[in-house]
Design a protein around this motif. Structure first.
Motif, PDB file in Angstrom:
ATOM      1  N   MET A   1      47.061  39.184  26.105  1.00  0.00           N
ATOM      2  CA  MET A   1      48.284  39.896  26.434  1.00  0.00           C
ATOM      3  C   MET A   1      49.333  38.846  26.832  1.00  0.00           C
ATOM      4  O   MET A   1      49.062  37.959  27.619  1.00  0.00           O
ATOM      5  N   ASN A   2      50.544  39.038  26.302  1.00  0.00           N
ATOM      6  CA  ASN A   2      51.589  38.060  26.612  1.00  0.00           C
ATOM      7  C   ASN A   2      52.188  38.315  27.996  1.00  0.00           C
ATOM      8  O   ASN A   2      51.923  39.325  28.644  1.00  0.00           O
ATOM      9  N   GLU A   3      53.010  37.391  28.428  1.00  0.00           N
ATOM     10  CA  GLU A   3      53.575  37.440  29.781  1.00  0.00           C
ATOM     11  C   GLU A   3      54.479  38.651  29.991  1.00  0.00           C
ATOM     12  O   GLU A   3      54.479  39.268  31.061  1.00  0.00           O
ATOM     13  N   THR A   4      55.228  39.041  28.958  1.00  0.00           N
ATOM     14  CA  THR A   4      56.121  40.199  29.063  1.00  0.00           C
ATOM     15  C   THR A   4      55.309  41.471  29.311  1.00  0.00           C
ATOM     16  O   THR A   4      55.658  42.286  30.171  1.00  0.00           O
ATOM     17  N   MET A   5      54.223  41.646  28.557  1.00  0.00           N
ATOM     18  CA  MET A   5      53.380  42.833  28.737  1.00  0.00           C
ATOM     19  C   MET A   5      52.700  42.816  30.108  1.00  0.00           C
ATOM     20  O   MET A   5      52.581  43.854  30.750  1.00  0.00           O
TER      21      MET A   5
END
Length: 104
Positions: A1-5
């Motif tokens: 999961m990326n940082e934004t999510m």
């Protein structure tokens, strides 16, 4: 999961994608519920008197059912109780409106 999510999940207090979609579902119910106030306000302003159009009751029922379902998922007894009575009242008002139109 990326940082934004991860940031979004943290902000919404969810840990999984399933919980995220439940929150989206709950927010959609709240949006339906909010629309009922807008419909009622606009109708009343146009008539220059207090008016409750049938769309108010449909938005109430739709929003109430979605929020009730969301409350069941979240297992929140206060929220479940609060929404359950409203759903019955909204459905009854629609029943009465349609019965009146049928001449019953």
């Amino acid at each position: 999961m990326n940082e934004t999510m991860q940031t979004l999940f943290s902000w919404l207090h969810v840990d999984t994608l399933t919980e995220f979609w439940w929150v989206v579902f709950g927010l959609a119910g709240q949006l339906l519920f909010t629309c009922r106030f807008l419909v009622q306000w606009i109708a009343s302003e146009r008539e220059r008197r207090s008016v409750i159009p049938i769309a108010f009751w449909y938005f109430s029922l739709g929003g109430g059912l979605v929020l009730f379902t969301y409350a069941l998922y979240r297992a929140d007894p206060v929220f479940v109780l609060g929404q359950s009575l409203g759903v019955v009242i909204y459905a009854r008002n629609l029943w009465l409106i349609h019965a009146e139109k049928r001449g019953v």
